[in-house]
Write a protein that holds these residues in place. Structure first.
Motif, PDB file in Angstrom:
ATOM      1  N   THR A  85       0.554  -1.033   0.064  1.00  0.00           N
ATOM      2  CA  THR A  85      -0.083  -0.485  -0.121  1.00  0.00           C
ATOM      3  C   THR A  85       1.177   1.390   0.115  1.00  0.00           C
ATOM      4  O   THR A  85       2.162   1.072   0.294  1.00  0.00           O
ATOM      5  N   ILE A 116       2.588   0.991   6.562  1.00  0.00           N
ATOM      6  CA  ILE A 116       2.246   0.239   4.400  1.00  0.00           C
ATOM      7  C   ILE A 116       2.066  -0.877   4.803  1.00  0.00           C
ATOM      8  O   ILE A 116       2.496  -1.728   5.875  1.00  0.00           O
ATOM      9  N   THR A 121      -1.153  -3.503  -4.861  1.00  0.00           N
ATOM     10  CA  THR A 121      -2.379  -2.391  -4.877  1.00  0.00           C
ATOM     11  C   THR A 121      -1.996  -2.010  -6.311  1.00  0.00           C
ATOM     12  O   THR A 121      -1.215  -2.714  -6.843  1.00  0.00           O
TER      13      THR A 121
END
Length: 139
Positions: A85, A116, A121
């Motif tokens: 992320t 994170i 993603t």
């Protein structure tokens, strides 16, 4: 003497043709910016359904898309799968030239110290602007 003149012409003519034809090549990246364009970066829920479906199909790999609907132009660019992320896409520039609309984006990584998670993603950006009937160039 005649032989020398003919052989010179045979060598000079191809060079001239090559030089002149090189000057006739049109390059979009040499065009001057006419103006910056006003645009809106869309949230996922505000994307047209058809465009969202196309992005969903392509998001695992880098993609570039142009979509037009009801007097609006949508430009989308994605950077494919990322391992964590914290990634996002920033629009550096969006401008118009005589023949094109040019968009420049950057993939931004997680900020230092950002919390994170180790999940895949698929960062992308969709911008909306008033429809312009020109080729879109991505950079």
């Amino acid at each position: 003497m005649k032989r020398l003149k003919t052989s010179c012409i045979i060598w000079i003519l191809p060079i001239l043709i090559a030089g002149l034809s090189a000057g006739c090549v049109s390059r979009y990246d040499e065009e001057q910016k006419l103006r910056d364009l006003d645009f809106t970066v869309l949230d996922r829920e505000d994307e047209p359904e058809e465009l969202s479906a196309m992005i969903e199909e392509e998001k695992e790999h880098p993609f570039r898309m142009v979509y037009a609907d009801q007097g609006q132009l949508y430009i989308a660019e994605g950077y494919g799968g990322q391992p964590t992320t914290g990634y996002s896409v920033a629009v550096r520039e969006l401008y118009e030239t005589e023949n094109t609309v040019c968009i420049h984006t950057n993939l931004m990584g997680p900020e230092k110290g950002e919390d994170i998670r180790e999940i895949a993603t698929f960062p992308y950006v969709v911008v909306q602007l008033e429809y312009i009937d020109k080729e879109v160039i991505f950079d």
